[in-house]
Motif scaffolding. Structure first.
Motif, PDB file in Angstrom:
ATOM      1  N   LEU A 250       2.447 -44.885  15.724  1.00  0.00           N
ATOM      2  CA  LEU A 250       3.379 -44.453  14.546  1.00  0.00           C
ATOM      3  C   LEU A 250       1.911 -42.411  14.726  1.00  0.00           C
ATOM      4  CD1 LEU A 250       1.316 -46.055  11.090  1.00  0.00           C
ATOM      5  CD2 LEU A 250       3.501 -45.635  11.803  1.00  0.00           C
ATOM      6  N   ASP A 251       3.422 -42.340  14.236  1.00  0.00           N
ATOM      7  CA  ASP A 251       3.216 -40.469  14.391  1.00  0.00           C
ATOM      8  C   ASP A 251       2.138 -39.686  13.346  1.00  0.00           C
ATOM      9  OD1 ASP A 251       4.771 -39.507  16.588  1.00  0.00           O
ATOM     10  OD2 ASP A 251       6.554 -40.318  14.786  1.00  0.00           O
ATOM     11  N   ALA A 252       2.116 -40.528  12.149  1.00  0.00           N
ATOM     12  CA  ALA A 252       1.757 -39.260  11.179  1.00  0.00           C
ATOM     13  C   ALA A 252       1.054 -40.856  10.322  1.00  0.00           C
ATOM     14  CB  ALA A 252       1.766 -37.927  10.631  1.00  0.00           C
ATOM     15  N   VAL A 253       0.204 -40.831   8.889  1.00  0.00           N
ATOM     16  CA  VAL A 253       0.360 -40.833   7.796  1.00  0.00           C
ATOM     17  C   VAL A 253      -0.093 -39.617   6.575  1.00  0.00           C
ATOM     18  CG1 VAL A 253      -1.064 -42.887   6.241  1.00  0.00           C
ATOM     19  CG2 VAL A 253      -1.015 -43.208   9.059  1.00  0.00           C
ATOM     20  N   LEU A 254       1.134 -39.732   6.205  1.00  0.00           N
ATOM     21  CA  LEU A 254       0.134 -38.663   5.510  1.00  0.00           C
ATOM     22  C   LEU A 254      -0.193 -39.202   4.089  1.00  0.00           C
ATOM     23  CD1 LEU A 254       3.650 -36.568   5.304  1.00  0.00           C
ATOM     24  CD2 LEU A 254       1.411 -36.104   6.790  1.00  0.00           C
ATOM     25  N   ASP A 255      -0.553 -38.406   3.341  1.00  0.00           N
ATOM     26  CA  ASP A 255      -1.219 -38.502   2.061  1.00  0.00           C
ATOM     27  C   ASP A 255      -1.578 -37.776   0.885  1.00  0.00           C
ATOM     28  OD1 ASP A 255      -3.796 -40.079  -0.151  1.00  0.00           O
ATOM     29  OD2 ASP A 255      -5.372 -38.839   1.154  1.00  0.00           O
ATOM     30  N   PHE A 256      -0.750 -37.661   0.121  1.00  0.00           N
ATOM     31  CA  PHE A 256      -0.591 -37.075  -1.211  1.00  0.00           C
ATOM     32  C   PHE A 256      -1.955 -36.863  -1.782  1.00  0.00           C
ATOM     33  CE2 PHE A 256       3.645 -37.691   1.541  1.00  0.00           C
ATOM     34  CZ  PHE A 256       3.963 -34.952   0.887  1.00  0.00           C
ATOM     35  N   GLU A 257      -2.421 -36.043  -2.302  1.00  0.00           N
ATOM     36  CA  GLU A 257      -3.461 -36.500  -2.909  1.00  0.00           C
ATOM     37  C   GLU A 257      -3.724 -35.583  -4.203  1.00  0.00           C
ATOM     38  OE1 GLU A 257      -7.895 -36.190  -0.969  1.00  0.00           O
ATOM     39  OE2 GLU A 257      -7.484 -34.139  -1.794  1.00  0.00           O
ATOM     40  N   ALA A 258      -4.218 -36.461  -5.328  1.00  0.00           N
ATOM     41  CA  ALA A 258      -3.726 -35.290  -6.467  1.00  0.00           C
ATOM     42  C   ALA A 258      -4.989 -35.717  -7.819  1.00  0.00           C
ATOM     43  CB  ALA A 258      -2.223 -35.990  -7.509  1.00  0.00           C
ATOM     44  N   PRO A 259      -5.524 -34.703  -8.571  1.00  0.00           N
ATOM     45  CA  PRO A 259      -7.320 -35.424  -9.173  1.00  0.00           C
ATOM     46  C   PRO A 259      -6.307 -36.474 -10.261  1.00  0.00           C
ATOM     47  CG  PRO A 259      -6.578 -32.646  -8.702  1.00  0.00           C
ATOM     48  CD  PRO A 259      -4.983 -33.022  -8.264  1.00  0.00           C
ATOM     49  N   GLU A 260      -7.243 -37.514 -10.665  1.00  0.00           N
ATOM     50  CA  GLU A 260      -7.149 -38.548 -10.935  1.00  0.00           C
ATOM     51  C   GLU A 260      -6.835 -38.455 -12.651  1.00  0.00           C
ATOM     52  OE1 GLU A 260      -8.819 -43.003 -12.964  1.00  0.00           O
ATOM     53  OE2 GLU A 260      -8.700 -42.485 -10.460  1.00  0.00           O
ATOM     54  N   GLU A 261      -6.957 -37.025 -13.095  1.00  0.00           N
ATOM     55  CA  GLU A 261      -6.840 -36.499 -14.487  1.00  0.00           C
ATOM     56  C   GLU A 261      -5.661 -36.393 -14.413  1.00  0.00           C
ATOM     57  OE1 GLU A 261      -8.255 -37.562 -17.399  1.00  0.00           O
ATOM     58  OE2 GLU A 261      -9.731 -38.692 -16.036  1.00  0.00           O
ATOM     59  N   GLU A 262      -5.167 -34.906 -13.485  1.00  0.00           N
ATOM     60  CA  GLU A 262      -3.852 -35.081 -14.145  1.00  0.00           C
ATOM     61  C   GLU A 262      -2.539 -36.128 -13.503  1.00  0.00           C
ATOM     62  OE1 GLU A 262      -0.102 -32.173 -12.939  1.00  0.00           O
ATOM     63  OE2 GLU A 262      -2.107 -32.005 -13.656  1.00  0.00           O
ATOM     64  N   ILE A 263      -3.338 -36.875 -12.752  1.00  0.00           N
ATOM     65  CA  ILE A 263      -1.636 -37.773 -12.468  1.00  0.00           C
ATOM     66  C   ILE A 263      -1.901 -38.724 -14.051  1.00  0.00           C
ATOM     67  CG2 ILE A 263      -2.210 -40.058 -12.352  1.00  0.00           C
ATOM     68  CD1 ILE A 263      -2.856 -39.761  -9.165  1.00  0.00           C
ATOM     69  N   VAL A 264      -3.106 -38.839 -14.608  1.00  0.00           N
ATOM     70  CA  VAL A 264      -2.773 -39.234 -16.211  1.00  0.00           C
ATOM     71  C   VAL A 264      -1.810 -38.675 -16.962  1.00  0.00           C
ATOM     72  CG1 VAL A 264      -4.072 -40.140 -18.477  1.00  0.00           C
ATOM     73  CG2 VAL A 264      -5.021 -40.414 -16.032  1.00  0.00           C
ATOM     74  N   ARG A 265      -2.147 -37.156 -16.876  1.00  0.00           N
ATOM     75  CA  ARG A 265      -1.836 -36.809 -17.727  1.00  0.00           C
ATOM     76  C   ARG A 265       0.015 -36.295 -17.808  1.00  0.00           C
ATOM     77  NH1 ARG A 265      -5.910 -32.686 -16.883  1.00  0.00           N
ATOM     78  NH2 ARG A 265      -5.423 -31.854 -15.351  1.00  0.00           N
ATOM     79  N   ARG A 266       0.344 -36.129 -16.019  1.00  0.00           N
ATOM     80  CA  ARG A 266       1.331 -36.377 -15.216  1.00  0.00           C
ATOM     81  C   ARG A 266       2.703 -37.559 -16.042  1.00  0.00           C
ATOM     82  NH1 ARG A 266       1.702 -35.194  -8.994  1.00  0.00           N
ATOM     83  NH2 ARG A 266       1.241 -32.783  -8.896  1.00  0.00           N
ATOM     84  N   ILE A 267       1.871 -38.850 -15.665  1.00  0.00           N
ATOM     85  CA  ILE A 267       2.880 -40.251 -16.691  1.00  0.00           C
ATOM     86  C   ILE A 267       2.380 -39.968 -17.647  1.00  0.00           C
ATOM     87  CG2 ILE A 267       3.046 -42.138 -15.471  1.00  0.00           C
ATOM     88  CD1 ILE A 267       1.196 -42.297 -13.578  1.00  0.00           C
ATOM     89  N   ALA A 268       1.578 -40.336 -18.077  1.00  0.00           N
ATOM     90  CA  ALA A 268       1.042 -40.815 -19.935  1.00  0.00           C
ATOM     91  C   ALA A 268       1.980 -38.875 -20.713  1.00  0.00           C
ATOM     92  CB  ALA A 268      -0.655 -40.345 -20.166  1.00  0.00           C
ATOM     93  N   GLY A 269       2.155 -38.138 -19.753  1.00  0.00           N
ATOM     94  CA  GLY A 269       3.515 -37.502 -20.522  1.00  0.00           C
ATOM     95  C   GLY A 269       4.611 -37.713 -20.648  1.00  0.00           C
ATOM     96  N   ARG A 270       5.554 -38.628 -20.106  1.00  0.00           N
ATOM     97  CA  ARG A 270       6.588 -39.112 -19.969  1.00  0.00           C
ATOM     98  C   ARG A 270       6.935 -39.588 -21.107  1.00  0.00           C
ATOM     99  NH1 ARG A 270       6.564 -42.638 -14.467  1.00  0.00           N
ATOM    100  NH2 ARG A 270       6.473 -40.454 -12.910  1.00  0.00           N
ATOM    101  N   ARG A 271       8.572 -39.092 -21.443  1.00  0.00           N
ATOM    102  CA  ARG A 271       9.037 -39.936 -22.820  1.00  0.00           C
ATOM    103  C   ARG A 271      10.188 -39.602 -21.690  1.00  0.00           C
ATOM    104  NH1 ARG A 271       4.812 -39.405 -23.388  1.00  0.00           N
ATOM    105  NH2 ARG A 271       3.363 -39.423 -25.754  1.00  0.00           N
ATOM    106  N   THR A 272      11.270 -40.768 -22.141  1.00  0.00           N
ATOM    107  CA  THR A 272      12.146 -41.633 -21.939  1.00  0.00           C
ATOM    108  C   THR A 272      13.107 -41.568 -23.034  1.00  0.00           C
ATOM    109  OG1 THR A 272      10.966 -42.693 -19.865  1.00  0.00           O
ATOM    110  CG2 THR A 272      13.096 -43.652 -20.425  1.00  0.00           C
ATOM    111  N   CYS A 273      14.919 -41.306 -22.573  1.00  0.00           N
ATOM    112  CA  CYS A 273      16.331 -41.768 -23.246  1.00  0.00           C
ATOM    113  C   CYS A 273      15.794 -43.270 -23.844  1.00  0.00           C
ATOM    114  CB  CYS A 273      16.772 -41.029 -23.326  1.00  0.00           C
ATOM    115  SG  CYS A 273      18.231 -41.362 -24.070  1.00  0.00           S
ATOM    116  N   ARG A 274      16.081 -43.648 -25.344  1.00  0.00           N
ATOM    117  CA  ARG A 274      15.948 -44.889 -25.429  1.00  0.00           C
ATOM    118  C   ARG A 274      17.923 -44.991 -25.002  1.00  0.00           C
ATOM    119  NH1 ARG A 274      12.233 -48.709 -27.747  1.00  0.00           N
ATOM    120  NH2 ARG A 274      11.277 -47.230 -29.314  1.00  0.00           N
ATOM    121  N   ASN A 275      18.465 -44.700 -25.257  1.00  0.00           N
ATOM    122  CA  ASN A 275      20.000 -44.608 -24.344  1.00  0.00           C
ATOM    123  C   ASN A 275      20.520 -44.517 -22.783  1.00  0.00           C
ATOM    124  OD1 ASN A 275      20.842 -44.969 -27.105  1.00  0.00           O
ATOM    125  ND2 ASN A 275      21.342 -42.511 -27.467  1.00  0.00           N
TER     126      ASN A 275
END
Length: 220
Positions: free
Chosen positions: A107-132
């Motif tokens: 392997l050449d590298a392992v990239l660890d994408f880091e973000a604060p937990e509360e930001e992750i929760v905001r990103r995912i919990a704020g999603r809204r998907t179309c039923r259609n």
């Protein structure tokens, strides 16, 4: 280059994996794609994986590793690959190391994408998907629809998927911390880990990752 991507759900790892694979001209190998391809082609590994999935059981590591081995052996991966979603555990990382050693590959590298937990929760919990059409996805903060609860594209109702609910997101993060996060220390001990901030515009994060890879390549 041969790269592994890690990071918690919601860090944008999948988006970055696709972008980096295109820019580096290497195949993007994701666990989900491996499963779907093997099951749709009805390979022996696909049939085996499906039998576990249909029974509601986890697919054993050796099956996932077998799929990854077959995929990495294909001609388009001869000069490199980008692994996304695998390995997920230290045991899988150890098995991957053993596989690569048997093929005289590193392997050449392992990239660890880091973000604060509360930001992750905001990103995912704020999603809204179309039923259609589930391809139409909005966000209550970052990309809200013109009319609350209504899809801009087709006028369908927007809703929060069960797996986007805050409680579910926090449970997924707990699983990540318990099962996957230990591989960060595993790869850090090998001198392969590169931490990338997953905050900011998508293109900025991509350039951040590419810059880090160039520095790693120059250092080797």
């Amino acid at each position: 280059m041969r790269i592994v991507l890690v990071g918690p759900p919601g860090a944008g790892k999948g988006t970055q994996a696709a972008r980096l694979a295109e820019k580096l001209r290497v195949p993007h190998i994701s666990t989900g794609d491996l499963f779907r391809a093997n099951i749709s082609r009805q390979t022996e590994l696909g049939k085996l994986a499906k039998s576990y999935m249909d029974a509601g059981n986890l697919v054993p590591d050796e099956v996932t590793i077998g799929m990854a081995k077959d995929r990495m052996a294909q001609p388009d991966a001869a000069k490199g690959f980008l692994l996304d979603g695998f390995p997920r555990t230290v045991s899988q990382a150890e098995a991957l190391d053993e596989l690569l050693r048997s093929e005289d590959i590193k392997l050449d590298a392992v990239l660890d994408f880091e973000a604060p937990e509360e930001e992750i929760v905001r990103r995912i919990a704020g999603r809204r998907t179309c039923r259609n059409d589930s391809a139409h996805v909005f966000h209550v903060t970052y990309s809200p629809p013109e009319k609350e609860g209504i899809c801009d594209v087709c006028g369908g109702e927007l809703y929060q998927r069960d797996d986007d609910a805050e409680e579910t997101v926090r449970k997924r993060l707990e699983v990540y911390h318990t099962q996957t996060e230990p591989i960060i220390d595993y790869y850090r001990a090998q001198g392969l880990l590169v931490t990338i901030s997953a905050l900011g515009p998508v293109e900025e994060i991509t350039q951040r990752a590419l810059g880090a890879l160039k520095r790693e390549d120059a250092a080797q």
